[in-house]
Design a protein around this motif. Structure first.
Motif, PDB file in Angstrom:
ATOM      1  N   MET A   1       0.994  -1.218  -0.024  1.00  0.00           N
ATOM      2  CA  MET A   1       0.029  -0.028   0.080  1.00  0.00           C
ATOM      3  C   MET A   1       0.988   1.103  -0.052  1.00  0.00           C
ATOM      4  SD  MET A   1      -3.425   0.857   1.228  1.00  0.00           S
ATOM      5  CE  MET A   1      -4.048   2.307   1.883  1.00  0.00           C
ATOM      6  N   THR A   2       0.477   2.347  -0.666  1.00  0.00           N
ATOM      7  CA  THR A   2       1.187   3.508  -0.663  1.00  0.00           C
ATOM      8  C   THR A   2       1.068   4.283   0.527  1.00  0.00           C
ATOM      9  OG1 THR A   2       1.475   5.513  -1.897  1.00  0.00           O
ATOM     10  CG2 THR A   2      -0.767   4.541  -1.849  1.00  0.00           C
ATOM     11  N   GLY A   3       1.719   5.206   0.756  1.00  0.00           N
ATOM     12  CA  GLY A   3       1.681   5.963   2.209  1.00  0.00           C
ATOM     13  C   GLY A   3       0.840   7.061   1.592  1.00  0.00           C
ATOM     14  N   THR A   4       0.699   7.727   0.395  1.00  0.00           N
ATOM     15  CA  THR A   4      -0.340   8.534  -0.141  1.00  0.00           C
ATOM     16  C   THR A   4      -1.725   8.185  -0.382  1.00  0.00           C
ATOM     17  OG1 THR A   4       1.802   9.690  -1.225  1.00  0.00           O
ATOM     18  CG2 THR A   4      -0.512  10.420  -1.821  1.00  0.00           C
ATOM     19  N   PRO A   5      -2.673   8.757   0.327  1.00  0.00           N
ATOM     20  CA  PRO A   5      -4.001   8.456   0.002  1.00  0.00           C
ATOM     21  C   PRO A   5      -4.196   8.594  -1.371  1.00  0.00           C
ATOM     22  CG  PRO A   5      -3.827  10.201   1.919  1.00  0.00           C
ATOM     23  CD  PRO A   5      -2.528  10.072   1.385  1.00  0.00           C
ATOM     24  N   GLN A   6      -4.837   7.718  -1.985  1.00  0.00           N
ATOM     25  CA  GLN A   6      -5.114   7.735  -3.372  1.00  0.00           C
ATOM     26  C   GLN A   6      -6.516   8.365  -3.796  1.00  0.00           C
ATOM     27  OE1 GLN A   6      -2.873   5.995  -5.907  1.00  0.00           O
ATOM     28  NE2 GLN A   6      -2.020   7.130  -3.973  1.00  0.00           N
ATOM     29  N   LYS A   7      -6.367   9.176  -4.853  1.00  0.00           N
ATOM     30  CA  LYS A   7      -7.512  10.370  -5.048  1.00  0.00           C
ATOM     31  C   LYS A   7      -8.408   9.697  -6.470  1.00  0.00           C
ATOM     32  CE  LYS A   7      -5.439  13.994  -2.946  1.00  0.00           C
ATOM     33  NZ  LYS A   7      -4.865  15.596  -3.220  1.00  0.00           N
ATOM     34  N   ALA A   8      -7.790   8.872  -7.217  1.00  0.00           N
ATOM     35  CA  ALA A   8      -8.219   8.411  -8.507  1.00  0.00           C
ATOM     36  C   ALA A   8      -7.659   6.962  -8.870  1.00  0.00           C
ATOM     37  CB  ALA A   8      -7.959   9.475  -9.364  1.00  0.00           C
ATOM     38  N   VAL A   9      -8.413   6.398  -9.810  1.00  0.00           N
ATOM     39  CA  VAL A   9      -8.022   5.054 -10.162  1.00  0.00           C
ATOM     40  C   VAL A   9      -8.296   5.038 -11.568  1.00  0.00           C
ATOM     41  CG1 VAL A   9      -8.306   2.551 -10.282  1.00  0.00           C
ATOM     42  CG2 VAL A   9      -8.443   4.027  -7.999  1.00  0.00           C
ATOM     43  N   ILE A  10      -7.250   4.589 -12.418  1.00  0.00           N
ATOM     44  CA  ILE A  10      -7.396   4.533 -13.987  1.00  0.00           C
ATOM     45  C   ILE A  10      -6.993   3.256 -14.483  1.00  0.00           C
ATOM     46  CG2 ILE A  10      -5.429   5.632 -14.396  1.00  0.00           C
ATOM     47  CD1 ILE A  10      -6.814   7.018 -16.957  1.00  0.00           C
ATOM     48  N   GLU A 121       0.660  12.087  -7.447  1.00  0.00           N
ATOM     49  CA  GLU A 121       0.905  10.869  -6.552  1.00  0.00           C
ATOM     50  C   GLU A 121      -0.461  10.346  -6.114  1.00  0.00           C
ATOM     51  OE1 GLU A 121       1.867  13.370  -2.460  1.00  0.00           O
ATOM     52  OE2 GLU A 121       3.526  12.493  -3.541  1.00  0.00           O
ATOM     53  N   GLY A 122      -1.440  10.863  -6.220  1.00  0.00           N
ATOM     54  CA  GLY A 122      -2.772  10.336  -5.743  1.00  0.00           C
ATOM     55  C   GLY A 122      -3.514   9.361  -6.681  1.00  0.00           C
ATOM     56  N   LEU A 123      -2.902   9.106  -7.868  1.00  0.00           N
ATOM     57  CA  LEU A 123      -3.333   8.181  -9.017  1.00  0.00           C
ATOM     58  C   LEU A 123      -2.852   7.008  -8.771  1.00  0.00           C
ATOM     59  CD1 LEU A 123      -4.927   8.170 -11.683  1.00  0.00           C
ATOM     60  CD2 LEU A 123      -2.818   8.612 -12.847  1.00  0.00           C
ATOM     61  N   THR A 124      -3.658   5.841  -8.927  1.00  0.00           N
ATOM     62  CA  THR A 124      -3.386   4.190  -9.150  1.00  0.00           C
ATOM     63  C   THR A 124      -3.815   4.108 -10.503  1.00  0.00           C
ATOM     64  OG1 THR A 124      -3.693   3.676  -6.850  1.00  0.00           O
ATOM     65  CG2 THR A 124      -4.036   2.014  -8.386  1.00  0.00           C
ATOM     66  N   GLY A 125      -2.853   3.656 -11.289  1.00  0.00           N
ATOM     67  CA  GLY A 125      -2.773   3.098 -12.658  1.00  0.00           C
ATOM     68  C   GLY A 125      -2.568   1.514 -12.737  1.00  0.00           C
ATOM     69  N   ILE A 126      -3.748   1.070 -13.372  1.00  0.00           N
ATOM     70  CA  ILE A 126      -3.716  -0.498 -13.496  1.00  0.00           C
ATOM     71  C   ILE A 126      -3.857  -0.887 -14.990  1.00  0.00           C
ATOM     72  CG2 ILE A 126      -5.130  -2.462 -12.872  1.00  0.00           C
ATOM     73  CD1 ILE A 126      -6.073  -0.752 -10.308  1.00  0.00           C
ATOM     74  N   ILE A 127      -3.156  -1.767 -15.263  1.00  0.00           N
ATOM     75  CA  ILE A 127      -3.067  -2.251 -16.634  1.00  0.00           C
ATOM     76  C   ILE A 127      -3.504  -3.761 -16.604  1.00  0.00           C
ATOM     77  CG2 ILE A 127      -1.658  -3.154 -18.646  1.00  0.00           C
ATOM     78  CD1 ILE A 127      -1.950  -0.048 -18.482  1.00  0.00           C
ATOM     79  N   LEU A 128      -4.578  -4.392 -17.187  1.00  0.00           N
ATOM     80  CA  LEU A 128      -4.877  -5.661 -17.219  1.00  0.00           C
ATOM     81  C   LEU A 128      -4.685  -6.160 -18.554  1.00  0.00           C
ATOM     82  CD1 LEU A 128      -8.539  -4.960 -15.537  1.00  0.00           C
ATOM     83  CD2 LEU A 128      -6.261  -5.636 -14.525  1.00  0.00           C
ATOM     84  N   THR A 129      -5.351  -7.170 -18.719  1.00  0.00           N
ATOM     85  CA  THR A 129      -5.197  -7.910 -20.055  1.00  0.00           C
ATOM     86  C   THR A 129      -5.327  -7.374 -21.110  1.00  0.00           C
ATOM     87  OG1 THR A 129      -6.188 -10.094 -21.222  1.00  0.00           O
ATOM     88  CG2 THR A 129      -7.559  -8.687 -19.886  1.00  0.00           C
ATOM     89  N   GLY A 130      -4.606  -7.517 -22.107  1.00  0.00           N
ATOM     90  CA  GLY A 130      -4.351  -6.928 -23.628  1.00  0.00           C
ATOM     91  C   GLY A 130      -3.516  -7.606 -24.524  1.00  0.00           C
ATOM     92  N   ALA A 131      -3.777  -7.458 -25.944  1.00  0.00           N
ATOM     93  CA  ALA A 131      -2.993  -8.034 -26.833  1.00  0.00           C
ATOM     94  C   ALA A 131      -2.090  -7.137 -27.543  1.00  0.00           C
ATOM     95  CB  ALA A 131      -3.681  -8.631 -27.789  1.00  0.00           C
ATOM     96  N   ASN A 132      -1.867  -5.813 -26.942  1.00  0.00           N
ATOM     97  CA  ASN A 132      -0.635  -4.965 -27.686  1.00  0.00           C
ATOM     98  C   ASN A 132      -0.028  -4.396 -26.429  1.00  0.00           C
ATOM     99  OD1 ASN A 132      -2.254  -2.787 -26.970  1.00  0.00           O
ATOM    100  ND2 ASN A 132      -3.075  -2.086 -28.936  1.00  0.00           N
ATOM    101  N   HIS A 133       0.638  -3.447 -26.793  1.00  0.00           N
ATOM    102  CA  HIS A 133       1.629  -2.660 -26.023  1.00  0.00           C
ATOM    103  C   HIS A 133       0.909  -1.302 -25.417  1.00  0.00           C
ATOM    104  CE1 HIS A 133       5.286  -4.605 -27.714  1.00  0.00           C
ATOM    105  NE2 HIS A 133       4.504  -5.471 -27.226  1.00  0.00           N
TER     106      HIS A 133
END
Length: 190
Positions: A1-10, A121-133
């Motif tokens: 977990m990050t020390g910074t509270p998260q404000k958005a998720v992408i 620093e308030g952003l969590t970025g998540i990459i899921l399944t996919g067939a390109n870069h």
């Protein structure tokens, strides 16, 4: 977990997105304290039903964004087909019909880069399944802005190319199963 509270998720996903998102989004609680932006590669001239599907199965309302859409915590915002989704500021989303990036519009990279500029620093970025870069460069922007980078374990992805590319470009990203991603989000955006 990050020390910074998260404000958005992408979240970015492509091939296998429906199954992966179905393992995460319905488990987010009704009082989830972050907006959730989602970019999925969908055919440019077809109608997307992702917002309808997830609105029916999630505790959070899900919408397909329109240009200058106001944004609020506790909602899921899907990029529409054939438009890039740009996070303009903490309260609004804009749409762009600029050129495709990596043969995609909406582009995960474009959305992640704009979100990193706004949320830092308030952003969590998540990459899921996919067939390109698509998404690898955008996840780098999240890291550069001080945000949290998470990638679905490629061994569990329907298509492993996108998570593998994200890990190669962001070796510091946290590699997690879908269940671990859900658990992390529940703690980070409480």
């Amino acid at each position: 977990m990050t020390g910074t509270p998260q404000k958005a998720v992408i979240i970015g996903a492509s091939a296998g997105a429906l199954e992966a998102l179905s393992a995460i989004l319905p488990d987010l609680p009704a009082d989830f304290a972050c907006p959730v932006y989602v970019v999925v590669h969908v055919p440019p001239h077809s109608r997307s039903v992702l917002a309808q599907i997830f609105s029916a199965k999630c505790q959070l309302p899900a919408v397909e964004v329109s240009d200058k859409e106001p944004v609020a915590a506790g909602r899921i915002y899907f990029a529409p087909p054939n438009y890039h989704m740009l996070i303009e500021d903490e309260g609004h989303v804009a749409l762009s019909s600029d050129a495709e990036v990596l043969f995609s519009r909406p582009s995960i990279d474009v959305a992640f880069e704009s979100a990193a500029d706004v949320w830092g620093e308030g952003l969590t970025g998540i990459i899921l399944t996919g067939a390109n870069h698509d998404g690898a460069q955008g996840l780098q922007a999240v890291v550069a802005g001080g945000g949290v980078a998470i990638v679905q374990d490629p061994a569990t992805a329907y298509a492993s190319a996108m998570p593998e590319a994200a890990i190669a470009s962001c070796p510091q990203a946290r590699v997690m199963s879908l269940a671990e991603i859900t658990s992390y989000l529940k703690g980070a955006c409480a």
